[in-house]
Design an enzyme around this catalytic site. Structure first.
Site, mmCIF file in Angstrom:
data_model
loop_
_atom_site.group_PDB
_atom_site.id
_atom_site.type_symbol
_atom_site.label_atom_id
_atom_site.label_comp_id
_atom_site.label_asym_id
_atom_site.label_seq_id
_atom_site.Cartn_x
_atom_site.Cartn_y
_atom_site.Cartn_z
ATOM 1 N N CYS A 2 87.563 71.712 -40.315
ATOM 2 C CA CYS A 2 87.564 70.470 -39.292
ATOM 3 C C CYS A 2 89.195 70.148 -39.358
ATOM 4 O O CYS A 2 89.872 70.323 -40.387
ATOM 5 C CB CYS A 2 86.842 69.313 -39.584
ATOM 6 N N ARG A 27 91.256 74.515 -35.565
ATOM 7 C CA ARG A 27 90.428 74.048 -36.685
ATOM 8 C C ARG A 27 89.083 73.769 -36.640
ATOM 9 O O ARG A 27 88.118 73.936 -37.418
ATOM 10 C CB ARG A 27 90.849 72.905 -37.708
ATOM 11 N N TRP A 76 84.240 71.184 -36.678
ATOM 12 C CA TRP A 76 83.521 72.358 -36.815
ATOM 13 C C TRP A 76 82.239 72.300 -37.448
ATOM 14 O O TRP A 76 82.291 71.879 -38.681
ATOM 15 C CB TRP A 76 84.361 73.550 -37.491
ATOM 16 N N ASN A 102 86.036 66.455 -43.958
ATOM 17 C CA ASN A 102 86.095 68.172 -43.817
ATOM 18 C C ASN A 102 85.664 68.654 -44.922
ATOM 19 O O ASN A 102 85.978 68.126 -45.964
ATOM 20 C CB ASN A 102 87.863 68.479 -43.355
ATOM 21 N N GLY A 103 84.833 69.601 -44.781
ATOM 22 C CA GLY A 103 84.178 70.157 -45.911
ATOM 23 C C GLY A 103 82.752 70.141 -46.146
ATOM 24 O O GLY A 103 82.066 69.541 -45.129
ATOM 25 N N GLU A 485 90.312 96.311 -37.905
ATOM 26 C CA GLU A 485 91.021 95.098 -37.291
ATOM 27 C C GLU A 485 90.692 95.189 -35.933
ATOM 28 O O GLU A 485 90.578 94.009 -35.338
ATOM 29 C CB GLU A 485 92.765 95.186 -37.852
ATOM 30 N N LYS A 489 89.132 92.143 -33.865
ATOM 31 C CA LYS A 489 89.741 91.257 -32.891
ATOM 32 C C LYS A 489 88.943 91.207 -31.374
ATOM 33 O O LYS A 489 88.837 90.237 -30.889
ATOM 34 C CB LYS A 489 91.000 91.992 -32.398
ATOM 35 N N GLU A 492 85.584 88.954 -32.098
ATOM 36 C CA GLU A 492 85.821 87.573 -32.123
ATOM 37 C C GLU A 492 86.520 86.923 -30.773
ATOM 38 O O GLU A 492 86.096 85.760 -30.511
ATOM 39 C CB GLU A 492 86.683 87.119 -33.292
ATOM 40 N N HIS A 508 78.322 111.257 -40.424
ATOM 41 C CA HIS A 508 77.437 111.094 -41.313
ATOM 42 C C HIS A 508 76.450 110.061 -40.932
ATOM 43 O O HIS A 508 75.737 109.215 -41.551
ATOM 44 C CB HIS A 508 77.837 110.442 -42.602
ATOM 45 N N LYS A 610 89.863 78.084 -37.475
ATOM 46 C CA LYS A 610 91.010 78.919 -37.913
ATOM 47 C C LYS A 610 90.556 79.082 -39.357
ATOM 48 O O LYS A 610 91.100 80.198 -39.947
ATOM 49 C CB LYS A 610 92.376 78.324 -37.698
HETATM 50 O O1 M6R Z 1 93.482 82.041 -43.921
HETATM 51 P P1 M6R Z 1 92.673 83.326 -44.181
HETATM 52 O O2 M6R Z 1 93.776 84.577 -44.083
HETATM 53 O O3 M6R Z 1 92.247 83.347 -45.668
HETATM 54 O O4 M6R Z 1 91.543 83.844 -43.178
HETATM 55 C C1 M6R Z 1 90.802 84.760 -43.296
HETATM 56 C C2 M6R Z 1 89.915 84.877 -42.217
HETATM 57 O O5 M6R Z 1 88.990 83.955 -41.955
HETATM 58 C C3 M6R Z 1 90.861 85.193 -40.853
HETATM 59 O O6 M6R Z 1 91.513 86.438 -41.144
HETATM 60 C C4 M6R Z 1 90.028 85.668 -39.771
HETATM 61 O O7 M6R Z 1 89.068 86.784 -40.082
HETATM 62 C C5 M6R Z 1 90.590 85.679 -38.390
HETATM 63 N N1 M6R Z 1 89.860 84.874 -37.441
HETATM 64 C C6 M6R Z 1 90.690 86.863 -38.003
HETATM 65 O O8 M6R Z 1 91.412 86.968 -36.705
#
Ligand code: M6R
Length: 615
Positions: A2, A27, A76, A102-103, A485, A489, A492, A508, A610
């Site tokens: 959050c 966030r 969030w 937050n938490g 990766e 992308k 998400e 396999h 984020k």
């Molecule tokens: O802040 P961090 O690098 O620890 O975050 C890790 C993941 O949450 C972050 O890389 C997430 O997978 C991204 N949304 C990917 O684009």
């Protein structure tokens, strides 16, 4: 998870707080709310959905004028659906105390039951609301707001940043943190609290880190920090080395587009000052001595999401250049295993935000077993650097889009620097070999720029595939994490089925997924790696024979792949280990464009936030 903002000063608090929330919306965007204090009255406004809903509500029903003290929250959701009722701030029965959080408060159910037994009426499904009622009780018992918060914090279990205000104390906003971020902004006659500095960067670049289990009392004329028992705490002030323009879109439609475009600069900035005039690397800021590095006999990398993919690439570089065994672990798995660590194990935690709870917990798990800890982090003042023995900062600048782009490329630079530095101090490569590779690394910003200049066909391709249900990604060696990766992308941002595979694994099992017209993106290693290169060319032929639509990313001039590629994307020729810096960029552009074509907000993908500050 959050976003939190608190303000005490002389400006209209609603403007400062809502502008701050706009910068923290990455966030969480399930709901937003504010609390403002004026003339001894506490007013709150909150709405489900994005910040725009709150802005509209405030425009329809303006808050009391003259408030120069306030706080705001963008959520969030963890406990309770994302609706108006569960939006923060939460208040006690009398409406005189307000709290944002937050938490996760793990013992909230017991606290709630206890409060209800004493006659409190809790109206939301959140864990947070219990805190407001507990504070209300402490204040009724005669405690001032800061002391009330300390008392309540001592009773809470879990991870939390809390910010609170009380109608009877018109000059103070209080905050507390445990395992969750909170920074203080120090202004002239005004002070700020926020989950990260971008919320107040338009007002001040002077900031203060808060430590674990600390309570901060924010007034116009100063800031007091204590531990949860009320003892004065030591705090560290620092100057933020970027300005407000870095946290704005700067003419781009989305932060993600801006952040993709910023990559050449981010890569250059992360190299800056780390290559000496003699070509030797200097990583003094790392705070781990060369002697300690010479003693290391094993490296374990822990990270999540995109940062984990950077870790997978690091493994190839560390093994090749530094000749050290290297394991890469998802932080969330590592902490519940019994890894074999010792004083000579170096654990490297990679995290853009430095606040990812899984990564922090993995670091603590490694600390208990006496491993040496090194963080790779992008956010100054965040928790990870404080929990590690040493840190290497990436200099990507603020990354605001939820999908990580420039942070990933700078994490790659950081792991290359570490691997080459280990080779330098341990003598696993000759000085001139390290020097030659460092020169090639120094040329990468220009190569990334070249990739960006040729992305129009990739955007066109992405738009043409917007109706597809599934896309597969294949790679070998460092191209495998790049494939992972690329798939992440796309998942998400475009909410599509996307999977990355090691091309050699295809036969396999996954090859059964190939059907007529299925788009498969293949990352081809440089021709110089002839065996590897030829193997993947065979893999392309295998999938094409089964009807796949092949989209091939290969280095400039690699004509060998052209006959098997329905679409060929060329990137500059670079050494194998550095290739992810150029092959990842088309995949970022591809996912961003495809998601935009589907009408998605690429900065704020659904269900995501984020930084994931809960486990
Ligand atoms: O802040 P961090 O690098 O620890 O975050 C890790 C993941 O949450 C972050 O890389 C997430 O997978 C991204 N949304 C990917 O684009």
């Amino acid at each position: 998870m959050c976003g939190i903002v608190g303000y005490v000063g002389s400006k209209p608090a609603v403007d400062v707080v809502v502008d701050g929330l706009a910068r923290l919306e990455y966030r969480g965007y399930d709901s937003a709310g504010v609390a403002l204090l004026a003339d001894g009255e506490l007013a709150t406004a909150k709405r489900a959905g994005k910040l725009v809903n709150l802005r509209n509500a405030l425009a329809e029903e303006p808050p009391p004028a003259g408030s120069t003290l306030g706080m705001g929250h963008t959520r969030w959701a963890t406990h309770g659906a994302p609706n108006d009722r569960n939006a923060h701030p939460h208040t006690g029965c009398g409406g005189t105390v307000a709290v944002i959080h937050n938490g996760i408060i793990e013992n909230f159910a017991a606290l709630r039951a206890e409060l209800e037994e004493r006659g409190h009426e809790l109206v939301s499904d959140t864990d947070t609301e219990a805190v407001a009622h507990l504070l209300e009780e402490e204040i009724k018992d005669g405690a001032a707001l800061p002391e009330a918060l300390r008392r309540v914090c001592r009773r809470l279990e879990g991870a939390f940043t809390l910010v609170a205000m009380e109608a009877g104390d018109p000059d103070t906003v209080v905050g507390a943190r445990r395992n969750s971020p909170l920074v203080v902004g120090l202004g002239e006659g005004e002070n700020f609290l926020a989950s990260d500095v971008s919320a107040f960067i338009a007002h001040t670049r002077n900031a203060m880190e808060l430590g674990q289990d600390q309570v901060v009392e924010l007034r116009r004329d100063g800031v007091t920090v204590t531990d949860f028992d009320g003892k004065p705490a030591e705090v560290k002030e620092y100057h933020v080395d970027w300005d407000v323009s870095a946290a704005e879109k700067g003419g781009y439609d989305y932060f993600m587009l801006k952040e993709i475009a910023e990559q050449p600069r981010a890569v250059a900035d992360t190299l800056l000052g780390r290559i000496g005039t003699d070509g030797r690397l200097t990583l003094d800021e790392m705070r781990i001595t060369d002697e300690e590095l010479r003693e290391v006999d094993k490296i374990i990398i822990v990270a999540c999401g995109t940062s984990y993919h950077a870790g997978l690439i690091a493994k190839y570089a560390i093994e090749h250049w530094a000749g050290l065994p290297c394991e890469v672990e998802l932080a969330s798995e590592f902490r519940y295993r019994d890894p074999i660590l010792s004083r000579t194990t170096l654990v490297i935690a990679i995290s853009q935000s430095g606040e990812t709870m899984d990564a922090l917990m993995a670091v603590r798990h490694a600390r208990e077993q006496h491993a040496k800890l090194l963080g790779i982090c992008n956010v100054n003042g965040s928790t990870l650097p404080r929990e590690c023995d040493g840190v290497l900062y990436t200099h990507a600048g603020p990354e605001i889009a939820v999908a990580s782009t420039k942070a990933f490329l700078t994490q790659l630079v950081a792991v290359y620097l570490i691997a080459l530095y280990l080779a330098q101090v341990r003598g696993t490569k000759w000085g001139d070999e390290v020097f030659a590779m460092v020169q090639l690394l120094a040329a990468m910003p220009e190569k990334v720029e070249k990739v960006l200049e040729t992305m129009e066909p990739v955007r066109e391709l992405a738009r043409s595939l917007a109706g597809e249900k599934s896309v597969l990604f294949l790679g070998r060696h460092v191209g495998f994490p790049v494939a992972l990766e690329g798939a992440l992308k796309l998942k998400e941002l475009a909410y599509m089925h996307a999977e990355g595979f090691a091309a050699g694994e295809l036969k396999h099992g996954p090859i059964a997924l190939i059907e007529e017209g299925l788009p498969v993106i293949v990352v081809v290693p440089p021709r110089a790696r002839d065996v590897l290169h030829d193997k993947i060319v065979s893999n392309i032929q295998e999938i094409r024979a089964r009807g796949a639509r092949t989209i091939v990313i290969a280095e400039d001039g690699d004509t060998s792949v052209a006959p098997y590629a329905d679409t060929l994307i060329s990137v500059p020729a670079v050494p194998t280990l550095l290739q992810p810096l150029v092959t990842t960029v088309p995949l970022q552009v591809f996912a961003c464009e495809l998601a935009t074509a589907k009408g998605h907000d690429v900065d704020q993908p659904r269900n995501l936030a984020k930084s994931v500050t809960v486990e």
